[in-house]
Design a protein around this motif. Structure first.
Motif, PDB file in Angstrom:
ATOM      1  N   THR A 115       1.132  -0.923  -0.038  1.00  0.00           N
ATOM      2  CA  THR A 115       0.062  -0.314   0.172  1.00  0.00           C
ATOM      3  C   THR A 115       0.999   1.495  -0.262  1.00  0.00           C
ATOM      4  O   THR A 115       1.604   0.869   0.489  1.00  0.00           O
ATOM      5  N   VAL A 116      -0.096   2.439  -0.401  1.00  0.00           N
ATOM      6  CA  VAL A 116       1.022   3.613  -0.210  1.00  0.00           C
ATOM      7  C   VAL A 116      -0.187   4.868  -0.043  1.00  0.00           C
ATOM      8  O   VAL A 116      -1.513   4.648  -1.032  1.00  0.00           O
ATOM      9  N   ALA A 117       0.418   5.990  -0.023  1.00  0.00           N
ATOM     10  CA  ALA A 117      -0.323   7.100   0.583  1.00  0.00           C
ATOM     11  C   ALA A 117       0.274   7.187   0.490  1.00  0.00           C
ATOM     12  O   ALA A 117       1.776   7.804   0.160  1.00  0.00           O
ATOM     13  N   PHE A 118      -0.488   9.073  -0.588  1.00  0.00           N
ATOM     14  CA  PHE A 118       0.405   9.654  -1.754  1.00  0.00           C
ATOM     15  C   PHE A 118      -0.509  11.474  -2.371  1.00  0.00           C
ATOM     16  O   PHE A 118      -1.351  11.112  -2.479  1.00  0.00           O
ATOM     17  N   ASP A 119      -0.312  11.871  -2.421  1.00  0.00           N
ATOM     18  CA  ASP A 119      -0.375  13.384  -3.235  1.00  0.00           C
ATOM     19  C   ASP A 119      -1.225  13.516  -4.457  1.00  0.00           C
ATOM     20  O   ASP A 119      -0.502  12.686  -4.957  1.00  0.00           O
ATOM     21  N   ASP A 120      -1.644  13.771  -5.006  1.00  0.00           N
ATOM     22  CA  ASP A 120      -2.225  13.613  -6.171  1.00  0.00           C
ATOM     23  C   ASP A 120      -1.601  14.165  -7.319  1.00  0.00           C
ATOM     24  O   ASP A 120      -1.532  13.506  -8.945  1.00  0.00           O
ATOM     25  N   ASP A 121      -0.284  14.605  -7.439  1.00  0.00           N
ATOM     26  CA  ASP A 121       1.438  15.232  -8.486  1.00  0.00           C
ATOM     27  C   ASP A 121       1.368  13.720  -8.479  1.00  0.00           C
ATOM     28  O   ASP A 121       2.193  13.977 -10.261  1.00  0.00           O
ATOM     29  N   VAL A 122       1.397  12.802  -7.989  1.00  0.00           N
ATOM     30  CA  VAL A 122       2.729  11.106  -7.838  1.00  0.00           C
ATOM     31  C   VAL A 122       1.458  10.542  -8.791  1.00  0.00           C
ATOM     32  O   VAL A 122       2.206   9.683  -8.743  1.00  0.00           O
ATOM     33  N   ARG A 123       0.202  10.795  -8.919  1.00  0.00           N
ATOM     34  CA  ARG A 123      -0.374   9.640  -9.054  1.00  0.00           C
ATOM     35  C   ARG A 123      -0.162   9.187 -10.275  1.00  0.00           C
ATOM     36  O   ARG A 123       0.246   7.255 -10.281  1.00  0.00           O
ATOM     37  N   PRO A 124       0.587   9.676 -11.187  1.00  0.00           N
ATOM     38  CA  PRO A 124       0.563   9.539 -12.794  1.00  0.00           C
ATOM     39  C   PRO A 124       2.011   8.144 -12.762  1.00  0.00           C
ATOM     40  O   PRO A 124       1.533   7.135 -13.467  1.00  0.00           O
ATOM     41  N   PHE A 125       2.521   8.053 -11.070  1.00  0.00           N
ATOM     42  CA  PHE A 125       3.339   7.380 -11.111  1.00  0.00           C
ATOM     43  C   PHE A 125       3.349   6.608 -10.286  1.00  0.00           C
ATOM     44  O   PHE A 125       3.362   4.755 -11.184  1.00  0.00           O
ATOM     45  N   TYR A 126       2.065   6.324  -9.942  1.00  0.00           N
ATOM     46  CA  TYR A 126       1.783   4.916  -9.314  1.00  0.00           C
ATOM     47  C   TYR A 126       0.706   4.274  -9.982  1.00  0.00           C
ATOM     48  O   TYR A 126       0.715   2.868 -10.024  1.00  0.00           O
ATOM     49  N   GLU A 127      -0.222   5.391 -10.861  1.00  0.00           N
ATOM     50  CA  GLU A 127      -0.846   4.463 -12.054  1.00  0.00           C
ATOM     51  C   GLU A 127       0.367   3.631 -12.796  1.00  0.00           C
ATOM     52  O   GLU A 127      -0.842   2.575 -12.865  1.00  0.00           O
ATOM     53  N   ALA A 128       1.047   4.368 -13.941  1.00  0.00           N
ATOM     54  CA  ALA A 128       1.787   3.562 -14.880  1.00  0.00           C
ATOM     55  C   ALA A 128       2.301   2.029 -14.150  1.00  0.00           C
ATOM     56  O   ALA A 128       3.017   0.376 -14.492  1.00  0.00           O
ATOM     57  N   LEU A 129       2.667   2.321 -12.869  1.00  0.00           N
ATOM     58  CA  LEU A 129       2.839   1.220 -11.205  1.00  0.00           C
ATOM     59  C   LEU A 129       1.836  -0.102 -11.619  1.00  0.00           C
ATOM     60  O   LEU A 129       1.679  -0.969 -10.954  1.00  0.00           O
ATOM     61  N   ASP A 130       0.762   0.020 -11.993  1.00  0.00           N
ATOM     62  CA  ASP A 130      -0.507  -0.783 -12.090  1.00  0.00           C
ATOM     63  C   ASP A 130      -0.593  -0.961 -10.558  1.00  0.00           C
ATOM     64  O   ASP A 130      -1.854  -1.958 -10.770  1.00  0.00           O
ATOM     65  N   PHE A 131      -0.700   0.292  -9.833  1.00  0.00           N
ATOM     66  CA  PHE A 131      -1.525   0.223  -8.634  1.00  0.00           C
ATOM     67  C   PHE A 131      -2.999   0.687  -7.955  1.00  0.00           C
ATOM     68  O   PHE A 131      -3.138   1.603  -9.345  1.00  0.00           O
ATOM     69  N   GLU A 132      -3.779  -0.263  -7.624  1.00  0.00           N
ATOM     70  CA  GLU A 132      -5.114   0.198  -7.668  1.00  0.00           C
ATOM     71  C   GLU A 132      -5.534   1.537  -6.420  1.00  0.00           C
ATOM     72  O   GLU A 132      -4.136   1.573  -5.469  1.00  0.00           O
ATOM     73  N   ILE A 133      -6.055   2.557  -6.794  1.00  0.00           N
ATOM     74  CA  ILE A 133      -5.791   3.849  -6.583  1.00  0.00           C
ATOM     75  C   ILE A 133      -6.861   4.580  -6.008  1.00  0.00           C
ATOM     76  O   ILE A 133      -7.904   3.858  -6.333  1.00  0.00           O
ATOM     77  N   TRP A 134      -7.825   4.566  -4.427  1.00  0.00           N
ATOM     78  CA  TRP A 134      -8.695   5.478  -3.984  1.00  0.00           C
ATOM     79  C   TRP A 134      -8.555   6.917  -3.847  1.00  0.00           C
ATOM     80  O   TRP A 134      -7.394   7.088  -3.420  1.00  0.00           O
ATOM     81  N   GLN A 135      -9.830   8.411  -3.672  1.00  0.00           N
ATOM     82  CA  GLN A 135      -9.363   9.315  -3.044  1.00  0.00           C
ATOM     83  C   GLN A 135      -9.545   8.614  -1.248  1.00  0.00           C
ATOM     84  O   GLN A 135     -10.508   8.153  -1.120  1.00  0.00           O
ATOM     85  N   THR A 136      -9.136   9.626  -0.593  1.00  0.00           N
ATOM     86  CA  THR A 136      -9.194   9.842   0.456  1.00  0.00           C
ATOM     87  C   THR A 136     -10.561  10.606   1.298  1.00  0.00           C
ATOM     88  O   THR A 136     -11.354  10.702  -0.185  1.00  0.00           O
ATOM     89  N   ARG A 137     -11.193  10.813   2.910  1.00  0.00           N
ATOM     90  CA  ARG A 137     -11.903  11.644   2.233  1.00  0.00           C
ATOM     91  C   ARG A 137     -11.820  13.644   1.159  1.00  0.00           C
ATOM     92  O   ARG A 137     -11.005  13.862   1.448  1.00  0.00           O
TER      93      ARG A 137
END
Length: 188
Positions: free
Chosen positions: A154-176
């Motif tokens: 698992t990982v928690a991260f800021d929206d600006d690095v979302r493309p990095f984790y998408e490219a690594l095939d992470f499932e991504i959810w928005q927090t509250r």
């Protein structure tokens, strides 16, 4: 023979399950990803400070317990990147992770079982020295963490690095909504 080959060759007499994982193919040829050592505390802190990432208070103990991966370059093994792993119940982001899992339609884990042997491994920080960014070192650190983890990562991260984790095939959810634009990622 390059230093990566020498590092892996020294373990060739061990059974396959006792050998360290190979450095992912996406890493530059002169970079080795391995577990950090206690004597590398200052170089690891330097890399994390350069990325302005918060550090766990017990980083020196985590190095000795093999929770920290380092990417080293060249014969002198200069630390050019690092990744810090923890169980999620000890993570600095544990509340964000638990909240995202509870609100997910089909959560991959139950935060109520964390700490009972059912927890994923969490990436608290991943950083690469500025002059070495964009070379695949961050990707190699994360892929090596996935390979070295017995369960999900698992990982928690800021929206600006979302493309990095998408490219690594992470499932991504928005927090509250309103929680600093933080996202949570999960990879098996």
């Amino acid at each position: 023979m390059d230093f990566r080959e020498r590092y892996h060759r020294q373990f060739s007499d061990l059974p396959e399950e006792d050998r360290p994982p190979r450095t992912p193919d996406c890493a530059p040829e002169d970079v080795l990803v391995r577990c950090g050592e206690p004597g590398e505390l200052i170089p690891v802190q330097y890399v994390l400070d350069g990325a302005m990432l918060r550090k766990p208070d017990n980083l020196h103990r985590m190095l000795g317990a093999r929770y920290v991966l380092v990417a080293v370059r060249g014969e002198d093994e200069d630390v050019v990147g690092t990744l810090v792993r923890t169980p999620p119940d000890r993570s600095l982001d544990r509340h964000l992770l638990a909240d995202a899992m509870k609100r997910a339609d089909d959560p991959p884990a139950d935060p109520e079982t964390w700490g009972q042997g059912h927890e994923p491994t969490h990436v608290d920080a991943v950083a690469v020295k500025y002059p070495h960014r964009g070379e695949g070192i961050g990707r190699a650190l994360v892929e090596s963490a996935v390979e070295r983890t017995d369960g999900p990562l698992t990982v928690a991260f800021d929206d600006d690095v979302r493309p990095f984790y998408e490219a690594l095939d992470f499932e991504i959810w928005q927090t509250r909504p309103g929680v600093r634009n933080r996202l949570v990622g999960w990879k098996e």
